[in-house]
Scaffold this motif. Structure first.
Motif, PDB file in Angstrom:
ATOM      1  N   PRO A 289       2.555   8.086  12.284  1.00 18.76           N
ATOM      2  CA  PRO A 289       3.114   7.445  11.150  1.00 18.76           C
ATOM      3  C   PRO A 289       2.596   5.679  11.377  1.00 18.76           C
ATOM      4  O   PRO A 289       2.845   5.186  12.514  1.00 18.76           O
ATOM      5  N   VAL A 290       1.987   4.602  10.317  1.00 18.67           N
ATOM      6  CA  VAL A 290       2.142   2.961  10.484  1.00 18.67           C
ATOM      7  C   VAL A 290       2.513   2.512   9.613  1.00 18.67           C
ATOM      8  O   VAL A 290       3.490   3.369   8.160  1.00 18.67           O
ATOM      9  N   VAL A 294       3.906  -0.139   2.135  1.00 17.38           N
ATOM     10  CA  VAL A 294       3.468   0.960   1.247  1.00 17.38           C
ATOM     11  C   VAL A 294       3.967   2.497   2.254  1.00 17.38           C
ATOM     12  O   VAL A 294       4.087   2.491   2.800  1.00 17.38           O
ATOM     13  N   LEU A 295       4.321   3.567   1.143  1.00 17.42           N
ATOM     14  CA  LEU A 295       4.603   4.681   1.110  1.00 17.42           C
ATOM     15  C   LEU A 295       3.998   5.661   0.942  1.00 17.42           C
ATOM     16  O   LEU A 295       3.075   5.564  -0.040  1.00 17.42           O
ATOM     17  N   MET A 358       5.954  15.655  11.177  1.00 19.43           N
ATOM     18  CA  MET A 358       4.723  17.011  11.298  1.00 19.43           C
ATOM     19  C   MET A 358       4.225  16.415  10.212  1.00 19.43           C
ATOM     20  O   MET A 358       4.787  17.048   8.384  1.00 19.43           O
ATOM     21  N   GLY A 359       2.046  16.506  10.132  1.00 21.97           N
ATOM     22  CA  GLY A 359       1.997  16.304   8.561  1.00 21.97           C
ATOM     23  C   GLY A 359       0.110  15.659   9.757  1.00 21.97           C
ATOM     24  O   GLY A 359       0.350  15.310  10.367  1.00 21.97           O
ATOM     25  N   LYS A 360      -0.165  15.709   8.090  1.00 23.29           N
ATOM     26  CA  LYS A 360      -1.639  15.118   8.191  1.00 23.29           C
ATOM     27  C   LYS A 360      -2.135  13.617   8.822  1.00 23.29           C
ATOM     28  O   LYS A 360      -1.927  12.933   9.232  1.00 23.29           O
ATOM     29  N   SER A 361      -1.390  12.863   7.608  1.00 22.18           N
ATOM     30  CA  SER A 361      -0.773  11.381   7.788  1.00 22.18           C
ATOM     31  C   SER A 361       0.124  10.183   6.995  1.00 22.18           C
ATOM     32  O   SER A 361       0.600  11.060   5.897  1.00 22.18           O
ATOM     33  N   ALA A 362       0.582   9.673   8.081  1.00 17.35           N
ATOM     34  CA  ALA A 362       1.425   8.434   6.910  1.00 17.35           C
ATOM     35  C   ALA A 362       1.577   7.835   7.601  1.00 17.35           C
ATOM     36  O   ALA A 362       1.222   7.284   8.325  1.00 17.35           O
ATOM     37  N   LYS A 363       1.810   6.783   6.159  1.00 16.98           N
ATOM     38  CA  LYS A 363       2.365   5.181   5.963  1.00 16.98           C
ATOM     39  C   LYS A 363       3.951   5.340   5.585  1.00 16.98           C
ATOM     40  O   LYS A 363       4.100   5.580   4.744  1.00 16.98           O
TER      41      LYS A 363
END
Length: 761
Positions: A289-290, A294-295, A358-363
């Motif tokens: 994650p970054v 923002v979320l 566990m996923g594709k991408s996250a902020k």
């Protein structure tokens, strides 16, 4: 963040799942202490080293050994009075060798971010070598552990042999069966004895060292072996003393190197934790994650649900824009509101530990605290009801919250009078907003939904629910206030129809026009979002089709241009022949007309070749696919506008402007290009033109030379026969002006003499 908040978001359960995949007890010890880092500089460093670990476990085979036996020994290394048994020393040696091997493997694999840990891991070869010289693979003391030990054991072996010989002479003496109970030599209290009957004194003198439980067997040391047994006993004592001296020397070395061993153990634990965690994530969808303001979750799973339900887990998609600090999630019970809340909280905690999600991408938000009020906090000890315990927890959250906090509250304000509970919930949200905290709540209250709709710093979400299958979709629709639909759910649960109908009547009587208006707006907005998604999907499909069409159109145009070029070149060859005929048969062919046709074709060919863009930025070593020849070649030299190429062993030169095709990428080279340094094939390649007219022979020879060049031949044999010599002269004249031909000559007598011409390219 406190342990209670971490527990309510199931972080300890996540650690248990992670621990279940670990082999190393040292890495498990690091995991037990794992908690969110306080600053994001440290988080970023852990992310970098974690990404490197993920890369390493995907590219090389890394072995992590079990080390629970070493972990049991390890605490005593700091004790100056500790003594280690041989098997314990073997465990120390085994661990140190394993740590050294892991360090070497990671360095060889190019580890960069792990170097800080690897520097703290010492090989300690002096200790591992010393233990290896003293103990064998089974943990027994070697005979050659010292010169004195070898001497003692040699003496022991000699004495033992003498004792056995003496005892055997008693066992097999003439009257032995009268006083010997069993033909066996036994050892009692470190002394060799014989099992005798109680009447043994009638036959031999000796010392009784033990007796059987029944009292019928006495274990007797014959007087003849007493002196030898004494010697054996003394040698055994010397052996123990020498072994103690040898082991003490090694143990002293271990204590002297205790700091290096402690550093190696601690850093090995960290490295093993990283690698075992990476292996845990390897088969699962994961992303790093970054952090920011923002979320955004793009198909991010609640890790516990994914680990328990695997393929049945539905990932979460959610987005909060910059400036949006309050998120309100509404919808029916069992719709997935609490799961979404827990997913956001747990994933923030995991990410703050520097681990992937566990996923594709996250902020994610850059927060230092995750404060949660989820679940039943009823306390019988403190005499608190469910509502009171919630209020106590929310009070503590309000006091602890600041601009670096993420607050998660499930069903805020429930458990009391609805209007007052809703008012408390709104007031809590306003208080947290003033403190700058990011707040997410789940609710059924219309007052909270209206609160969110009325503020620019708020976003409202509705959980989607499939009313046909009566199952949640675990998907959030932004901008829509979800309906709780308790009556629909009650019907599906088998509530009495009369009760449900009466409830519907009461609801209709109590509804005001504003509530009806909000429901209608939500319905229309939901339909609009679905239409927008459908339009977006169709637009993407059209764009994909357009890209495919444009690619096919481009390829078709290239093929047409190539075909036109080939036709024009063929026309040029025909005009060349017409030109020769004009020279041979003056008056019969209009020479001027032929030359004009050639000039027009040449102009058209020039224009067409300008459309065919040559390959740009070529360099020596590049592999080029030449469309004209449908072959690939390697550029071996570039001199001005002339380029030298190797086409599978055939060396040719071309103008830069004539190199039409494409530069091959690395992966295309392997399957498309086979360069060779060998000469042209040794098989003789010849063409038979006997009986042809000159024009026909030239056409056939022209095509034959092209084929021969592309096949890698540098020499051909042209069989034209002897005859009048007209065909030979015509072919020689043609080759004199052909730039492909380096030289030609009549063949030797062995190769055909005057009937054959040999041409070299």
């Amino acid at each position: 963040m406190t342990d209670s908040h971490i527990e309510s978001l199931e972080f300890p359960l996540f650690r248990q799942y992670l621990r279940g995949s670990f082999i190393s007890s040292l890495s498990a010890a690091v995991l037990e202490k794992l908690e969110p880092f306080g600053d994001y500089g440290t988080v970023k460093m852990r992310q970098d080293v974690m990404e490197e670990a993920l890369s390493l476990v995907k590219s090389i085979n890394i072995s992590i050994q079990r080390d629970e036996d070493y972990l049991a020994v390890y605490p005593r290394i700091n004790d100056p009075l500790a003594f280690f048994e041989p098997q314990e020393l073997m465990e120390i040696r085994k661990f140190l060798l394993s740590a050294a091997a892991l360090k070497t493997a990671l360095i060889d694999a190019g580890a960069v971010h792990m170097k800080a840990y690897l520097k703290g891991m010492s090989a300690l070869t002096d200790i591992t070598a010393a233990i290896g010289e003293v103990l064998n693979d089974k943990g027994d003391i070697r005979d050659d552990a010292s010169a004195r030990l070898r001497e003692i054991r040699n003496e022991l072996q000699s004495v033992r042999k003498k004792i056995h010989n003496a005892l055997n002479s008693v066992l097999y003496s003439l009257n032995a069966e009268k006083f010997i109970q069993e033909l066996v030599i036994t050892e009692r209290s470190g002394r060799f004895t014989l099992p005798c009957k109680s009447n043994f004194r009638q036959y031999i003198d000796g010392i009784v060292h033990d007796r059987s439980a029944s009292g019928q067997t006495l274990f007797v040391e014959p007087e003849s072996t007493v002196s030898m047994n004494n010697t054996h006993h003394e040698l055994k004592a010397e052996e123990r003393k020498e072994i103690f001296r040898i082991l003490s020397s090694i143990i002293r070395s271990i204590y002297e190197k205790r700091r290096e061993i402690r550093s190696t153990t601690e850093n090995y634990g960290e490295v093993a934790f990283l690698l075992e965690t990476a292996r845990f994530y390897k088969p699962k969808p994961h992303c790093m994650p970054v952090f920011g303001d923002v979320l955004e979750f793009d198909r991010v799973h609640h890790p516990i649900i994914l680990l328990e339900k695997k393929g049945e887990s539905v990932p979460l998609n959610i987005r909060m824009e910059k400036g949006e600090r309050i998120g309100v999630i509404s919808g029916p019970n069992t719709g997935g509101k609490t799961a979404a809340l827990k997913s956001m909280g747990l994933n923030h905690i995991i990410a703050s530990c520097g681990l992937p999600l566990m996923g594709k991408s996250a902020k994610l938000y850059s927060v230092k605290k995750v404060l949660a009020d989820i679940g039943d906090h009823q306390s019988l000890v403190m005499d608190l009801s469910t509502f009171s315990s919630h209020m106590v927890n929310i009070r503590d959250i309000i006091n602890a919250a600041d601009e670096k906090s993420l607050v998660l509250m499930d069903e805020l304000g429930t458990g009391t009078e609805p209007r007052e509970g809703a008012a408390i919930a709104v007031a809590v949200c306003e208080s947290l907003a003033e403190k700058g905290a990011v707040t997410f709540i789940t609710t059924h209250f219309a007052e909270i939904k209206n609160f969110a709709l009325s503020r620019t710093d708020s976003a409202i979400f509705a959980v989607e629910f499939d009313y046909k299958t009566f199952e949640p979709k675990y998907s959030l629709q932004k901008g829509i206030a979800g309906k709780s639909d308790p009556l629909v759910i009650s019907k599906r649960l088998g509530f009495p129809e009369a009760v449900v109908r009466r409830a519907e009547e009461l609801i209709e009587e109590a509804k005001n026009s504003l509530e009806i208006g909000i429901e209608e707006v939500n319905r229309l907005k939901s339909e609009l979002i679905k239409e927008k998604e459908t339009y977006r999907g169709r637009r993407l499909e059209l764009l994909e089709r357009q890209a495919v069409f444009e690619e096919k159109e481009k390829a078709l145009k290239q093929r047409l241009d190539k075909k036109e070029t080939e036709l024009l070149e063929e026309a040029m060859r025909l005009f060349e022949r017409a030109k020769r005929l004009a020279g041979e048969k003056q008056g019969k062919i209009d020479k001027t007309e032929a030359l004009e046709g050639m000039e027009k074709s040449a102009e058209k060919l020039t224009v067409l070749k300008k459309k065919l863009k040559p390959v740009r930025d070529i360099q020596v070593g590049d592999i080029i696919f030449l469309e004209k020849y449908e072959k690939s070649g390697k550029i071996t030299a570039i001199e001005g506008s002339t380029v030298s190429l190797d086409l599978g062993g055939l060396k040719i030169k071309m103008k830069r402007a004539d190199i039409i095709g494409k530069k091959l990428q690395e992966e295309e080279r392997v399957r498309d290009v086979k360069l060779s340094t060998d000469a042209a094939p040794a098989v003789r390649r010849e063409i038979l033109l006997v009986g042809r007219r000159v024009e026909e022979a030239i056409d056939e020879l022209d095509k034959f030379m092209d084929e021969s060049l592309l096949s890698g031949f540098d020499k051909i044999y042209i069989v034209h026969g002897r005859g009048t010599g007209q065909l030979r002269r015509g072919l020689h004249e043609y080759m004199r002006n052909d730039r492909r031909v380096k030289k030609y000559a009549i063949a030797s007598n062995e190769e055909g003499g005057q009937a054959v011409t040999v041409a070299e390219f």
